[in-house]
Design an enzyme around this catalytic site. Structure first.
Site, mmCIF file in Angstrom:
data_model
loop_
_atom_site.group_PDB
_atom_site.id
_atom_site.type_symbol
_atom_site.label_atom_id
_atom_site.label_comp_id
_atom_site.label_asym_id
_atom_site.label_seq_id
_atom_site.Cartn_x
_atom_site.Cartn_y
_atom_site.Cartn_z
ATOM 1 N N LYS A 1 0.423 -1.278 -0.012
ATOM 2 C CA LYS A 1 -0.154 0.203 0.123
ATOM 3 C C LYS A 1 0.876 1.645 0.222
ATOM 4 C CE LYS A 1 -4.197 0.765 2.883
ATOM 5 N NZ LYS A 1 -4.851 0.945 3.512
HETATM 6 C C1 E4P Z 1 -8.004 1.126 4.274
HETATM 7 O O1 E4P Z 1 -7.333 1.280 3.414
HETATM 8 C C2 E4P Z 1 -8.304 2.281 4.697
HETATM 9 O O2 E4P Z 1 -6.800 2.916 5.568
HETATM 10 C C3 E4P Z 1 -9.334 2.736 5.832
HETATM 11 O O3 E4P Z 1 -10.313 2.099 5.250
HETATM 12 C C4 E4P Z 1 -8.706 4.358 6.306
HETATM 13 O O4 E4P Z 1 -10.528 4.138 6.860
HETATM 14 P P1 E4P Z 1 -10.739 5.163 8.312
HETATM 15 O O5 E4P Z 1 -10.985 6.371 7.554
HETATM 16 O O6 E4P Z 1 -11.846 5.185 8.772
HETATM 17 O O7 E4P Z 1 -9.752 5.873 8.994
#
Ligand code: E4P
Length: 217
Positions: free
Chosen positions: A83
């Site tokens: 990522k």
């Molecule tokens: C996933 O890949 C993201 O990092 C995550 O969904 C972010 O979610 P949040 O906005 O609730 O922190």
């Protein structure tokens, strides 16, 4: 539609995996911090349990640093997806990693123009954050519609991974729009089971069954 679980909590992933609901997992530095686990150990444990892609996020902010971290993360397991953030350095790292055969999830996407760049760089997944857009008074799901339309126009193979999901309607709307994946926090996944008429209907059936004095077994 594929369901990824948005957590680094191994126990929660195991419970949902046992239900057959988990096609993959996404983590981020905040989720790793919340788990209190060593990142490499947690990712290894999750990868051993879940067959699908498991996103592990780099924390370097320059492309060379991201690539060095990615090499270490890729060595953990074959199903690790790297990522990277949607920055110039992240897109540069995405291109290099994708060219080298890695699966890359480009995260922190908040616009269609950013999503085009990720697709051009060969990302396996683009992660638009719908909940965080809603939080600032914008319509997160409109962004999903835009990206699905654009990717469809050009048959980009990059999968739309709806992230920052806050409630079941985000998942339903994503499915109606044809998004490939929703990464869902365990709490939201559990909410998806719930309907008051299901509970009320089951209570009535059981009460009537009791009156018959019968037993199926
Ligand atoms: C996933 O890949 C993201 O990092 C995550 O969904 C972010 O979610 P949040 O906005 O609730 O922190």
């Amino acid at each position: 539609m594929k369901f990824f679980v948005d957590t680094a909590d191994v126990a929660e992933i195991r419970a949902l995996n046992d239900l057959g609901l988990v096609d993959g997992v996404t983590t981020n530095p905040s989720l790793i911090a919340k788990s209190g686990r060593d990142m490499s150990e947690a990712i290894k444990e999750i990868c051993d349990m879940v067959k699908g892609p498991v996103s592990a996020e780099v924390t370097a902010t320059d492309a060379a640093g991201m690539l060095a971290e990615a090499a270490k993360l890729r060595a953990i397991a074959d199903n690790v997806t790297i990522k990277v953030p949607l920055t110039e350095a992240g897109i540069q790292a995405c291109k290099a990693l994708s060219d080298d055969g890695a699966s890359v999830n480009v995260t922190l996407c908040f616009s269609a123009s950013q999503a085009i760049l990720a697709a051009k760089a060969g990302a396996a997944f683009i992660s638009p954050f719908v909940g965080r857009l809603d939080d600032i008074g914008q319509d997160g799901m409109s962004l999903i519609a835009e990206i699905c339309e654009i990717y469809g126009n050009y048959n980009f193979p990059t999968e739309v991974l709806v992230a920052s999901v806050r409630h079941p309607m985000h998942v339903v709307d994503a499915a109606r729009m044809g998004a490939h994946v929703a990464t869902v926090p365990p709490g939201v996944l559990k909410q998806m089971f719930k309907h008051p008429l299901t509970d009320k209907g089951l209570a009535a059936f059981l009460a009537d069954w009791e009156k018959t004095g019968q037993s199926i077994l």
